[in-house]
Design a protein around this motif. Structure first.
Motif, PDB file in Angstrom:
ATOM      1  N   GLN A 196      11.261  -2.510   9.965  1.00 35.69           N
ATOM      2  CA  GLN A 196      10.389  -1.353   9.777  1.00 35.69           C
ATOM      3  C   GLN A 196       8.960  -1.787   9.434  1.00 35.69           C
ATOM      4  O   GLN A 196       7.981  -1.234   9.946  1.00 35.69           O
ATOM      5  CB  GLN A 196      10.955  -0.459   8.674  1.00 35.69           C
ATOM      6  CG  GLN A 196      12.293   0.174   9.016  1.00 35.69           C
ATOM      7  CD  GLN A 196      12.965   0.828   7.819  1.00 35.69           C
ATOM      8  OE1 GLN A 196      12.651   0.515   6.654  1.00 35.69           O
ATOM      9  NE2 GLN A 196      13.902   1.718   8.077  1.00 35.69           N
ATOM     10  N   LYS A 256      14.363  -3.469   6.351  1.00 40.25           N
ATOM     11  CA  LYS A 256      13.007  -3.230   5.845  1.00 40.25           C
ATOM     12  C   LYS A 256      11.986  -4.082   6.604  1.00 40.25           C
ATOM     13  O   LYS A 256      10.875  -3.630   6.886  1.00 40.25           O
ATOM     14  CB  LYS A 256      12.945  -3.532   4.351  1.00 40.25           C
ATOM     15  CG  LYS A 256      13.645  -2.502   3.482  1.00 40.25           C
ATOM     16  CD  LYS A 256      13.618  -2.885   2.019  1.00 40.25           C
ATOM     17  CE  LYS A 256      12.240  -2.747   1.423  1.00 40.25           C
ATOM     18  NZ  LYS A 256      12.256  -3.004  -0.046  1.00 40.25           N
ATOM     19  N   LYS A 279       5.808  -1.068  11.879  1.00 35.72           N
ATOM     20  CA  LYS A 279       4.758  -0.179  11.364  1.00 35.72           C
ATOM     21  C   LYS A 279       3.379  -0.790  11.587  1.00 35.72           C
ATOM     22  O   LYS A 279       2.405  -0.075  11.820  1.00 35.72           O
ATOM     23  CB  LYS A 279       4.992   0.078   9.873  1.00 35.72           C
ATOM     24  CG  LYS A 279       4.025   1.074   9.252  1.00 35.72           C
ATOM     25  CD  LYS A 279       4.359   1.311   7.780  1.00 35.72           C
ATOM     26  CE  LYS A 279       3.392   2.304   7.155  1.00 35.72           C
ATOM     27  NZ  LYS A 279       3.703   2.537   5.710  1.00 35.72           N
TER      28      LYS A 279
END
Length: 292
Positions: free
Chosen positions: A33, A30, A37
């Motif tokens: 990511q 996570k 992002k």
């Protein structure tokens, strides 16, 4: 390598843990990511912020392997291999799968406080034995010795040493490095809140703690700085003034891990001798985040 792959923001990734102390790989995924992002430019794996002093040799290799396998954005990877035992550092380099890794980040020797000549010999041997480029890491607050501008510039002549993460907090020292370094040698900020001042004197980026949670702000700083709009870059940096000292109030990465918990990325467990954030720190971080 093409050094402009390491321009901009390198996020010094935390290592998420479960309550029992094991590595939380779901949380790590996570985090990869989350930071990708928000447009970080590269990952820094197993630096100080990754609690590298309390992860085992096997865990380090597994973490690196996991980051490679879950690098969906195909970002460059810098991997921390350093220490105060020169031959042990070289042995670690030789026994680590560095395929897919762009550079090694190697901290200046700590605790034994070598002379500048000793530091020079240390890094020259590491660079001679590394199959990939080496980035120096100067952080006197942790090592108890400073990698001087003169030593840095001498090492910059080595064909396999491509840059330095300068975390001395000494702007004059950084200016000497920038004024005299080869064109293909990277000056990288090691202090989040000195990133914009270092951009103004020729730095090409930062390896950042705060980028775990606020990499969008660092992207803004970078883009303004690369367009020579330092006033706008400074205004972006000012957003982080209240949160930054809280990241170190109970030692790094205690603060940034709590930020990530509040952002829903991973929990804030750390390994001894570090402790989870106190209630006072939690409240201070929550208040600072509300202002952001």
């Amino acid at each position: 390598m093409n050094i402009d792959r390491l321009y901009g923001t390198g996020v010094a990734l935390v290592t998420p843990f479960n309550e029992n102390g094991s590595i939380d790989y779901d949380g790590l995924k996570k985090l990869l990511q989350h930071t990708a992002k928000q447009s970080v430019d590269y990952y820094v794996v197993q630096g100080t912020t990754g609690e590298s002093t309390t992860t085992t040799a096997d865990e380090k290799k597994e973490i690196l392997k996991f980051v490679k396998q879950n690098n969906a954005a195909n970002l460059p990877i810098v991997y921390g291999i350093g220490g105060n035992n020169t031959h042990q550092v070289i042995e670690t380099i030789k026994t680590t799968d560095l395929s897919g890794v762009d550079a090694i980040l190697s901290v200046s020797p700590y605790y034994n406080k070598p002379s500048q000549e000793g530091i020079t010999k240390h890094f020259e041997l590491i660079a001679d034995n590394s199959p990939i480029p080496v980035i120096l890491y100067n952080v006197p607050g942790r090592t108890a010795s400073n990698l001087t501008a003169a030593t840095t510039l001498a090492l910059a002549k080595h064909k396999n040493i491509i840059g330095t993460k300068e975390a001395s907090g000494n702007l004059e020292q950084a200016m000497h490095i920038s004024a005299n370094k080869p064109n293909d040698f990277l000056l990288i900020s090691g202090e989040d809140m000195l990133t914009v001042p270092l951009y103004t004197i020729g730095a090409k980026g930062v390896i950042s703690v705060l980028a775990n949670g606020f990499s969008d702000v660092f992207k803004e700083m970078k883009e303004h700085a690369f367009n020579n709009n330092y006033e706008a870059a400074a205004k972006a940096a000012f957003k982080l003034l209240s949160i930054n000292p809280l990241m170190y109030a109970e030692s790094n990465p205690v603060g940034i891990k709590h930020v990530l918990k509040l952002q829903g990325v991973c929990d804030d467990y750390v390994r001894l001798p570090l402790l989870p954030p106190s209630n006072e720190l939690k409240n201070d971080i929550k208040a600072a985040l509300s202002k952001l």
